[in-house]
Structures are given as structure tokens and as C-alpha cells.
Design a protein around this motif. Structure first.
Motif, PDB file in Angstrom:
ATOM      1  N   ILE A  41       4.628  -3.831   8.803  1.00 12.43           N
ATOM      2  CA  ILE A  41       3.543  -2.892   8.523  1.00 12.43           C
ATOM      3  C   ILE A  41       3.324  -2.871   7.013  1.00 12.43           C
ATOM      4  CG2 ILE A  41       2.649  -0.555   8.845  1.00 12.43           C
ATOM      5  CD1 ILE A  41       3.418  -1.983  11.498  1.00 12.43           C
ATOM      6  N   SER A  70       0.723  -4.896   3.721  1.00 14.77           N
ATOM      7  CA  SER A  70       0.546  -6.221   3.106  1.00 14.77           C
ATOM      8  C   SER A  70       0.707  -6.158   1.586  1.00 14.77           C
ATOM      9  CB  SER A  70      -0.849  -6.754   3.458  1.00 14.77           C
ATOM     10  OG  SER A  70      -1.820  -5.794   3.067  1.00 14.77           O
ATOM     11  N   PRO A 115       3.295  -6.024  -1.943  1.00 18.00           N
ATOM     12  CA  PRO A 115       4.296  -7.029  -2.344  1.00 18.00           C
ATOM     13  C   PRO A 115       5.467  -7.128  -1.368  1.00 18.00           C
ATOM     14  CG  PRO A 115       3.616  -5.703  -4.223  1.00 18.00           C
ATOM     15  CD  PRO A 115       2.960  -5.086  -3.029  1.00 18.00           C
ATOM     16  N   TYR A 174      -6.102  -1.513   5.498  1.00 15.20           N
ATOM     17  CA  TYR A 174      -7.445  -1.700   4.925  1.00 15.20           C
ATOM     18  C   TYR A 174      -7.977  -3.106   5.192  1.00 15.20           C
ATOM     19  CZ  TYR A 174      -6.037   2.657   2.883  1.00 15.20           C
ATOM     20  OH  TYR A 174      -5.588   3.940   2.741  1.00 15.20           O
ATOM     21  N   ALA A 226       0.716  -2.858 -10.049  1.00 16.24           N
ATOM     22  CA  ALA A 226       1.881  -3.533 -10.633  1.00 16.24           C
ATOM     23  C   ALA A 226       1.447  -4.782 -11.400  1.00 16.24           C
ATOM     24  CB  ALA A 226       2.857  -3.923  -9.536  1.00 16.24           C
ATOM     25  N   HIS A 227       2.153  -5.094 -12.449  1.00 13.03           N
ATOM     26  CA  HIS A 227       1.782  -6.282 -13.240  1.00 13.03           C
ATOM     27  C   HIS A 227       2.979  -7.015 -13.847  1.00 13.03           C
ATOM     28  CE1 HIS A 227       1.719  -3.838 -17.157  1.00 13.03           C
ATOM     29  NE2 HIS A 227       1.945  -2.973 -16.215  1.00 13.03           N
ATOM     30  N   ILE A 228       3.937  -6.267 -14.428  1.00 13.64           N
ATOM     31  CA  ILE A 228       5.101  -6.942 -15.024  1.00 13.64           C
ATOM     32  C   ILE A 228       5.869  -7.627 -13.891  1.00 13.64           C
ATOM     33  CG2 ILE A 228       7.258  -6.616 -16.323  1.00 13.64           C
ATOM     34  CD1 ILE A 228       4.814  -5.719 -17.954  1.00 13.64           C
ATOM     35  N   GLU A 272      -4.095   0.110  11.748  1.00 11.09           N
ATOM     36  CA  GLU A 272      -3.189   1.154  11.271  1.00 11.09           C
ATOM     37  C   GLU A 272      -2.017   1.344  12.222  1.00 11.09           C
ATOM     38  OE1 GLU A 272      -5.347   4.716  10.695  1.00 11.09           O
ATOM     39  OE2 GLU A 272      -3.663   5.803   9.824  1.00 11.09           O
ATOM     40  N   TYR A 273      -0.843   1.385  11.652  1.00  7.41           N
ATOM     41  CA  TYR A 273       0.351   1.714  12.445  1.00  7.41           C
ATOM     42  C   TYR A 273       0.305   3.207  12.770  1.00  7.41           C
ATOM     43  CZ  TYR A 273       5.116   3.549  12.810  1.00  7.41           C
ATOM     44  OH  TYR A 273       6.231   4.251  13.189  1.00  7.41           O
ATOM     45  N   VAL A 297      -3.284   4.918 -18.345  1.00  5.74           N
ATOM     46  CA  VAL A 297      -2.501   5.887 -17.587  1.00  5.74           C
ATOM     47  C   VAL A 297      -2.428   7.150 -18.446  1.00  5.74           C
ATOM     48  CG1 VAL A 297      -0.307   6.396 -16.456  1.00  5.74           C
ATOM     49  CG2 VAL A 297      -1.122   4.035 -16.539  1.00  5.74           C
ATOM     50  N   ASP A 305       8.180   0.627  -1.721  1.00  6.68           N
ATOM     51  CA  ASP A 305       7.922   2.027  -2.081  1.00  6.68           C
ATOM     52  C   ASP A 305       8.227   2.980  -0.927  1.00  6.68           C
ATOM     53  OD1 ASP A 305       7.123   1.211  -4.567  1.00  6.68           O
ATOM     54  OD2 ASP A 305       5.142   2.150  -4.490  1.00  6.68           O
ATOM     55  N   GLY A 356       8.570  -1.272 -14.968  1.00  4.85           N
ATOM     56  CA  GLY A 356       7.945  -2.281 -14.094  1.00  4.85           C
ATOM     57  C   GLY A 356       8.842  -2.711 -12.958  1.00  4.85           C
ATOM     58  N   LEU A 357       9.477  -1.745 -12.285  1.00  2.66           N
ATOM     59  CA  LEU A 357      10.464  -2.126 -11.271  1.00  2.66           C
ATOM     60  C   LEU A 357       9.945  -2.084  -9.838  1.00  2.66           C
ATOM     61  CD1 LEU A 357      13.567  -0.331 -12.797  1.00  2.66           C
ATOM     62  CD2 LEU A 357      13.239  -2.790 -12.577  1.00  2.66           C
ATOM     63  N   GLY A 358       8.784  -1.479  -9.618  1.00  3.87           N
ATOM     64  CA  GLY A 358       8.320  -1.210  -8.255  1.00  3.87           C
ATOM     65  C   GLY A 358       8.129  -2.446  -7.405  1.00  3.87           C
TER      66      GLY A 358
HETATM   67  P1  FDA Z   1       2.298  -0.981  -1.429  1.00  2.00           P
HETATM   68  O1  FDA Z   1       1.912   0.432  -1.640  1.00  2.00           O
HETATM   69  O2  FDA Z   1       1.921  -1.959  -2.449  1.00  2.00           O
HETATM   70  O3  FDA Z   1       1.726  -1.493  -0.056  1.00  2.00           O
HETATM   71  C1  FDA Z   1       1.713  -0.689   1.106  1.00  2.00           C
HETATM   72  C2  FDA Z   1       0.914  -1.411   2.173  1.00  2.00           C
HETATM   73  O4  FDA Z   1       1.002  -0.691   3.389  1.00  2.00           O
HETATM   74  C3  FDA Z   1      -0.566  -1.546   1.866  1.00  2.00           C
HETATM   75  O5  FDA Z   1      -0.986  -2.818   2.274  1.00  2.00           O
HETATM   76  C4  FDA Z   1      -1.205  -0.457   2.736  1.00  2.00           C
HETATM   77  O6  FDA Z   1      -2.523  -0.742   3.068  1.00  2.00           O
HETATM   78  C5  FDA Z   1      -0.289  -0.519   3.934  1.00  2.00           C
HETATM   79  N1  FDA Z   1      -0.238   0.705   4.777  1.00  2.00           N
HETATM   80  C6  FDA Z   1       0.060   1.956   4.401  1.00  2.00           C
HETATM   81  N2  FDA Z   1       0.083   2.770   5.467  1.00  2.00           N
HETATM   82  C7  FDA Z   1      -0.186   1.992   6.547  1.00  2.00           C
HETATM   83  C8  FDA Z   1      -0.306   2.242   7.945  1.00  2.00           C
HETATM   84  N3  FDA Z   1      -0.104   3.464   8.490  1.00  2.00           N
HETATM   85  N4  FDA Z   1      -0.639   1.226   8.755  1.00  2.00           N
HETATM   86  C9  FDA Z   1      -0.846  -0.031   8.282  1.00  2.00           C
HETATM   87  N5  FDA Z   1      -0.726  -0.326   6.962  1.00  2.00           N
HETATM   88  C10 FDA Z   1      -0.398   0.680   6.109  1.00  2.00           C
HETATM   89  N6  FDA Z   1       5.652  -2.310 -10.147  1.00  2.00           N
HETATM   90  C11 FDA Z   1       6.196  -3.390 -10.792  1.00  2.00           C
HETATM   91  O7  FDA Z   1       7.095  -4.058 -10.239  1.00  2.00           O
HETATM   92  N7  FDA Z   1       5.778  -3.769 -12.035  1.00  2.00           N
HETATM   93  C12 FDA Z   1       4.816  -3.067 -12.681  1.00  2.00           C
HETATM   94  O8  FDA Z   1       4.434  -3.414 -13.796  1.00  2.00           O
HETATM   95  C13 FDA Z   1       4.223  -1.929 -12.036  1.00  2.00           C
HETATM   96  N8  FDA Z   1       3.229  -1.232 -12.629  1.00  2.00           N
HETATM   97  C14 FDA Z   1       2.568  -0.247 -11.940  1.00  2.00           C
HETATM   98  C15 FDA Z   1       1.520   0.395 -12.565  1.00  2.00           C
HETATM   99  C16 FDA Z   1       0.849   1.393 -11.894  1.00  2.00           C
HETATM  100  C17 FDA Z   1      -0.265   2.084 -12.596  1.00  2.00           C
HETATM  101  C18 FDA Z   1       1.240   1.759 -10.561  1.00  2.00           C
HETATM  102  C19 FDA Z   1       0.519   2.844  -9.812  1.00  2.00           C
HETATM  103  C20 FDA Z   1       2.290   1.116  -9.936  1.00  2.00           C
HETATM  104  C21 FDA Z   1       2.975   0.125 -10.629  1.00  2.00           C
HETATM  105  N9  FDA Z   1       4.041  -0.540 -10.048  1.00  2.00           N
HETATM  106  C22 FDA Z   1       4.655  -1.568 -10.734  1.00  2.00           C
HETATM  107  C23 FDA Z   1       4.515  -0.151  -8.708  1.00  2.00           C
HETATM  108  C24 FDA Z   1       3.990  -1.029  -7.590  1.00  2.00           C
HETATM  109  O9  FDA Z   1       2.591  -0.984  -7.502  1.00  2.00           O
HETATM  110  C25 FDA Z   1       4.598  -0.588  -6.266  1.00  2.00           C
HETATM  111  O10 FDA Z   1       5.962  -0.337  -6.433  1.00  2.00           O
HETATM  112  C26 FDA Z   1       4.427  -1.693  -5.220  1.00  2.00           C
HETATM  113  O11 FDA Z   1       3.064  -1.857  -4.911  1.00  2.00           O
HETATM  114  C27 FDA Z   1       5.171  -1.351  -3.936  1.00  2.00           C
HETATM  115  O12 FDA Z   1       4.947  -2.363  -3.000  1.00  2.00           O
HETATM  116  P2  FDA Z   1       5.007  -2.053  -1.451  1.00  2.00           P
HETATM  117  O13 FDA Z   1       4.661  -3.328  -0.783  1.00  2.00           O
HETATM  118  O14 FDA Z   1       6.275  -1.387  -1.121  1.00  2.00           O
HETATM  119  O15 FDA Z   1       3.871  -0.947  -1.190  1.00  2.00           O
END
Ligand code: FDA
Length: 583
Positions: free
Chosen positions: A13, A15, A17, A39, A48-50, A144-145, A252, A312, A322-324
Motif C-alpha cells: 500500500i 507508492s 519511496p 492518487y 524529500a531531496h537529500i 485506496e486501501y 519551509v 513514514d 534528510g532521513l525520511g
Molecule cells: P510517502 O508519504 O512518501 O508515501 C505514502 C504513499 O502512500 C503515497 O503514495 C500515498 O498516496 C499512499 N497512500 C496513503 N494512504 C493510502 C491509502 N489509504 N491507500 C492507498 N495509498 C495510500 N526525506 C529524506 O530522506 N531526505 C530529505 O531531504 C527530505 N526532505 C523533506 C522535505 C520536506 C519539505 C518534507 C515534507 C519531507 C522531507 N523528507 C525528506 C521526508 C520524506 O518526504 C518522507 O519521509 C518520505 O516521503 C516517506 O516515504 P514513504 O514512502 O514512507 O511515504
């Protein structure tokens, strides 16, 4: 639940990272998988970028490193974190970052065959999805899940088609919840969390503005701006972040969480952007705005039965350090090969328990680290004599004092320099990025004591071959070519490294490989063997004798180490693999 419309081995569930990497890895490992995502497309903002070296190593393993490099901003352009009153205003100081300080560069070069780089999430996700889809990953967008039910043999998952509103179910052997910070999978599992959500409020403003004249001479991914309000909410200070050099940016800026999120319309967004840039004469176009909260929260249990959460969904924290997405990609790398081994019948389901033991502690570590980095902006404000409430006049006067010729001003300059240097724990935290050590049943301990870190564990990477550590990178020789230890391992296989005199290990690996029906690649290093130790680096780092061996898991972590060949080599290796695979 209705009869399943689809069947797959692993259903993912999300798409982002985490989900896209899990899917790409599983497809590379030959496991049928499907991704359901809410979506119509992937990330719609840079977020995320780093992208650190551990994430790049996973991309290298997937064969997409070059594609990513082509779209990324290189390390050399990321390296001057600037602290200023505005981009056009006074500069308070700079910090070399992301390995660009000359005396830190070698640490980064020696640690990995890859380089850290900057690539926005909306550019990297399509590349990862492509890598999976080419190998068989199935994606269902606009889906959607809703919920799931587990039984002995698998999971039934209820989904909704968001275009038609129709509900249907999918049957899978395993379910992965990579559905981000508001994870519905984690909620339905009732996963326990520690910490707090919503400890601060923040907004993102993405905009086009050609800032070449203010930044090209001090290229960086991040420009930190100290202004009234910049210590409220947010991530410690106002931030102007490069999205594309040097005409696309993301600001930000914090807000007081007690006041609730503001409505960020184009006018407010322009006002904030122009204030932080400090120049209203450059054309500006607002592309996107959003608000989000700063969280300090991690799950203490990250899986339940046949359902595993990652990214997350289990660690919620600010973007500091930049750990997310980097950690999310490592969660995926840790879980994917284990799921593949179980689905293919090569490992017992018990191996999956090691996911909690290995990744659980990292969730806590990175959430605490990222939040501490926000606090560590405090000394910069303090060194300038600024309290919680920054009055513009007071700020200006205090900053003027920096320029005076008296002992107090000299002290203030020294305090500011130290306060900026402290930010290395956010921008040069190589140890946090690379030093993961695992302890679990999927690691066969050799009984040696945990080694001491010789330098600061957070700032510096320390190579180790102790079981649980990550295989150190060194360049080997391939009859003319240079190839990393990481290039000859991974790709879904176990790899056995040995040297001259290690023939007993090689024979054992071949026999065990047949009897357990698993792929073990054998690499013998030495003159006239598979690879040569080009620079003599392998000998200095491997911590075993020529006749010893290291067994590497598909995620590059060391499963087993033997200092030298033993009479019972085959039994030792067999026992180790049995334990690691939970057989
Ligand atoms: P992510 O949130 O990316 O993906 C969730 C997915 O689940 C999406 O595809 C969504 O559509 C889907 N979804 C949600 N609910 C659902 C449902 N009920 N049914 C079906 N699909 C569903 N990290 C980093 O490593 N380096 C960096 O430099 C930064 N910088 C940064 C800047 C800013 C401004 C932000 C806000 C965040 C960052 N991050 C970051 C963090 C990073 O964006 C975040 O940690 C990752 O996107 C997490 O990846 P995930 O795949 O876990 O969740």
C-alpha cells in the motif's frame, strides 16, 4: 469480504519511496507483487531531496543509479549551508555540508561506491516505479486501501476504486503498509507509538524565481534565514531550499501550532518568499503551497502477523538531516529479501521477526535525531542574544554588535562560529546515515564484543565486518576494471567472500547452496582469483585472514564471519545459514 478480484504474493500500500522501492526489489527478486496507491500519480511536490549513500547503493543494486544521477544535483553543488538574514542580506556564516568539507570528503569517498546527491521526490519516484514495472510490478493508481483481514495463509485486503467508487478485495500472502505518515494500515493494526504528533507547525511554498545572483557563488541545497518568526514552529529557522539550480525553490516557514494552520494563499506565499529572499525586483511565480506538522513519533511495534509497516508509517519526524525517504528505502531493502526468501520457500516465516529487531531501533534513533537537530538551531539564536521573541530592532542591534571591537563582541563571534559548527550534526551526519548495525536471529553472531567507535558515532562512518554491520566498500580488480565489493554482492543473493586458502568455504557454499536450494555467490579475492585487492584495502578492512570468510546477506549486511578456515567449515556455514533463514 467479497471474493478477491486479484491475487498476488505481496501487496504493497503506497507508492512513495518505501512502497515503490519494496516493489522494485521484489520484482527484481522474482516475487509477484502489486502496489495500490491512492492518487492518480506519484509525489506531486519535491518533498524529500537529500539522497544519501545508503539509498544510492540500493538504487545501484536496482540498476537505476545512473538514471538518478542524470536527474540529480551533484554533491559538489550541495555543500555550502548558508546562514543569513535574507539571501540578499547579511551572511552570518557558512557550513560545509554533505561531505563537501575538504577534510571530510575522503570519509564519504571511502565509504561507498556511490555519492550523495540531491534529487526531489517527484523526480525520483517515477524512476523507482519504472525499475519495478519493467520487471513485473503491477501498479493500481486511484485506489485506496480500506481494511484487511488476516488468516493462516494470507491477507484479504479491501480497497476502493476512487474513480468508480467500487469496492473490491485483493488476496495476498503478505501485506506491506507503506502508506505514509497517516498510515491507515498502521491504524487498523493498532500499532503502538511513542512520542507526539504535531509538536510544531510548518508550511511549504514552492516557487520559481531566478536567484542565480544570490546563490551561484555559494552553491548549496539549503539556505537558512534568520528573521523575526523564523524560530516559531518549522524546522529551526526559515529555509530556502534549492529544488532546481537556481530558479526553482521550496521555502519551509513555521507557524505557531497553537494558532492552527494558516491559509497560505498566493499573496501570503509571495510575501514570505520575498521577505526571505530580500529582493522584490525578481519575477516570482508561486507553484504550490501546503501546510504540515512537525512530528516526534515512532512505532514500537512495526509488524503484526503477515502485515509489515515501513517508512513514514512507522517513523514520523521533521525533514531535518534528510532521513525520511532514505530510511524508508532502507526499511524496504531490509524487508524485501526476507519476504522474497519466505515466498520462494527458501526461508522460514520466522525470519520476518528480524524486521522488527533490526529496523525498530532505527525508527526511534532517526526520529530523535531529526528533532534534536531542530533544537540545535537554538545556540545560533542565543549567540546573537536573541530570545524566543525576535524583535526586528533588537535583532538588528544585536547583530551590529558582532562587528564591534571589544571582548564581548569577540566572544559573540566565537559563540556564533561554534553554534554554526554544531549544525554538522544535521548536515554532516555521515555516521547516522551509514552506521546501522543489526542484532537479530538473521545475523549469526561470532561472539566478539561490540566494537568501540573511534570517532563520534553520529558524525563519522566506521567500517566493520562484525556480523550485523554493513559490508565495507573497497575497490576490487576485475582483470582491468575496478569494481566495488558491493557490486559483486547483493542483487537478491547471499555472497560468500573468501581469499586464498578459503577453498573449503567455497566448496561448502556450493554444496549448501544445492542442499538448501538457495543462491550463494562465491567471491574469492587474491592474485589470479576472481578479483584482486587492488589497493590492499580489503586486507586492511576485512578483519579476517586470507582463509577466513564473510557471508553477506542480499541487503549487504554481514550474516556470518569466520576468521580463518576450520575443519568444520561446512557445518559452521550450514548452521549459520540455517539460523539466518530461520530453518
Ligand atoms: P510517502 O508519504 O512518501 O508515501 C505514502 C504513499 O502512500 C503515497 O503514495 C500515498 O498516496 C499512499 N497512500 C496513503 N494512504 C493510502 C491509502 N489509504 N491507500 C492507498 N495509498 C495510500 N526525506 C529524506 O530522506 N531526505 C530529505 O531531504 C527530505 N526532505 C523533506 C522535505 C520536506 C519539505 C518534507 C515534507 C519531507 C522531507 N523528507 C525528506 C521526508 C520524506 O518526504 C518522507 O519521509 C518520505 O516521503 C516517506 O516515504 P514513504 O514512502 O514512507 O511515504
Amino acid at each position: 469480504m467479497s471474493n478477491p478480484r486479484y491475487e498476488t504474493e505481496v501487496l504493497i500500500i503506497g507508492s512513495g519511496p518505501a512502497g515503490s522501492t519494496t516493489s522494485a526489489l521484489l520484482s527484481n527478486y522474482g516475487v509477484k507483487n502489486m502496489v495500490v496507491t491512492k492518487y492518480g500519480w506519484l509525489a506531486n511536490s519535491p518533498r524529500a531531496h537529500i539522497t544519501n549513500q545508503r539509498a544510492m547503493e540500493v538504487f545501484r543494486d536496482l540498476g537505476i543509479e545512473e538514471e538518478i544521477i542524470q536527474k540529480a544535483v551533484p554533491q559538489e553543488l550541495m555543500g555550502n549551508n548558508v546562514f543569513c538574514t535574507s539571501l540578499a542580506g547579511e551572511e552570518l556564516g557558512r557550513l560545509y555540508s554533505w561531505g563537501n568539507q575538504p577534510n571530510r570528503m575522503a570519509d564519504y569517498t571511502l565509504a561507498s561506491p556511490t555519492k550523495i546527491c540531491d534529487i526531489p521526490q517527484n523526480l525520483v519516484e517515477p524512476i523507482i516505479v519504472g525499475a519495478g514495472a519493467r520487471k513485473g510490478s503491477k501498479y493500481k493508481f486511484d485506489t485506496e486501501y480500506i481494511s484487511h483481514e488476516q488468516d493462516e495463509a494470507g491477507v484479504n485486503v479491501l480497497c476502493r476504486d476512487r474513480l468508480s467508487g467500487e469496492e473490491f478485495s485483493i488476496r495476498a500472502q503478505y501485506l506491506v503498509g507503506a502508506d505514509g505518515g497517516n498510515s491507515k494500515v498502521a491504524e487498523n493494526l493498532n500499532l503502538p507509538y511513542e512520542g507526539e504528533m504535531g509538536v510544531g507547525g510548518s508550511m511549504n511554498i514552492v516557487f520559481k524565481m531566478d536567484l542565480t545572483k544570490y546563490v551561484a557563488h555559494r552553491p548549496s541545497a539549503l539556505y537558512w534565514v534568520m528573521q523575526p518568526g523564523s524560530n516559531v514552529g518549522g524546522i529551526g529557522m526559515g529555509l530556502v531550499r534549492m529544488v532546481r539550480p537556481w530558479d526553482e525553490w521550496l521555502i519551509v516557514w513555521g507557524y505557531d501550532i497553537n494558532d492552527g494552520p494558516p491559509e497560505v494563499n498566493d499573496d501570503l506565499a509571495k510575501e514570505i518568499a520575498i521577505k526571505l529572499v530580500g529582493d522584490d525586483s525578481i519575477p516570482i511565480e508561486i507553484l504550490q503551497t501546503s501546510t504540515w506538522t512537525v512530528n516526534h513519533c515512532y512505532a514500537t511495534k512495526i509488524s503484526d502477523g503477515k502485515v509489515f509497516c515501513m517508512g513514514d508509517a512507522i517513523h514520523r519526524h521533521p525533514p531535518s538531516n534528510g532521513l525520511g525517504s532514505n530510511t524508508s528505502i532502507q526499511d524496504a531493502f531490509n524487508l524485501a529479501w526476507k519476504l522474497a526468501s519466505v515466498v520462494k520457500g527458501e526461508a522460514n516465516e520466522g525470519i520476518l521477526d528480524s524486521y522488527q529487531k533490526e529496523r525498530g531501533p532505527i525508527a526511534k534513533q532517526i526520529v530523535d535525531r531529526a528533532n534534536k537537530s531542530i533544537e540545535e538551531f537554538g545556540p545560533i539564536f542565543q549567540s546573537l542574544g536573541l530570545g524566543d521573541n525576535i524583535e526586528p530592532e533588537q535583532m538588528k542591534a544585536n547583530m551590529e554588535k558582532l562587528k564591534d571591537n571589544n571582548p564581548a563582541s569577540e566572544q559573540q563571534r566565537e559563540d556564533l562560529r561554534k553554534a554554526i559548527a554544531l549544525k554538522s550534526y544535521e548536515f554532516n551526519c555521515h555516521g547516522v546515515e551509514l552506521n546501522q548495525r543489526y542484532t537479530s536471529n538473521a545475523i549469526f553472531s561470532d561472539g566478539t564484543a561490540e566494537e568501540e567507535y573511534l570517532r563520534d558515532q553520529e558524525l563519522y562512518y566506521q567500517a566493520s565486518t562484525r556480523p550485523g554491520a554493513h559490508l565495507p566498500h573497497v575497490w576490487l580488480g576485475d582483470n582491468g576494471h575496478q569494481i566495488s565489493t558491493l557490486d559483486v554482492s547483493g542483487k537478491g543473493k547471499f555472497t560468500l567472500f573468501t581469499g586464498i586458502g578459503g577453498e573449503e568455504w567455497i566448496q561448502s557454499a556450493i554444496e549448501i547452496s544445492k542442499s538448501l536450494n538457495i543462491d550463494i555467490k562465491v567471491v574469492q579475492i587474491g592474485p589470479d582469483r576472481d578479483y584482486t585487492d587492488l589497493y590492499g584495502e580489503w586486507v586492511t578492512i576485512r578483519n579476517i585472514k586470507d582463509s577466513g570468510c564473510l557471508l553477506i546477506r542480499p541487503d549487504f549486511h554481514i550474516a556470518f564471519r569466520a576468521t580463518e578456515v576450520r575443519k568444520d567449515a561446512k557445518e559452521q556455514l550450514f548452521n549459520a545459514l540455517n539460523q539466518v533463514l530461520g530453518l
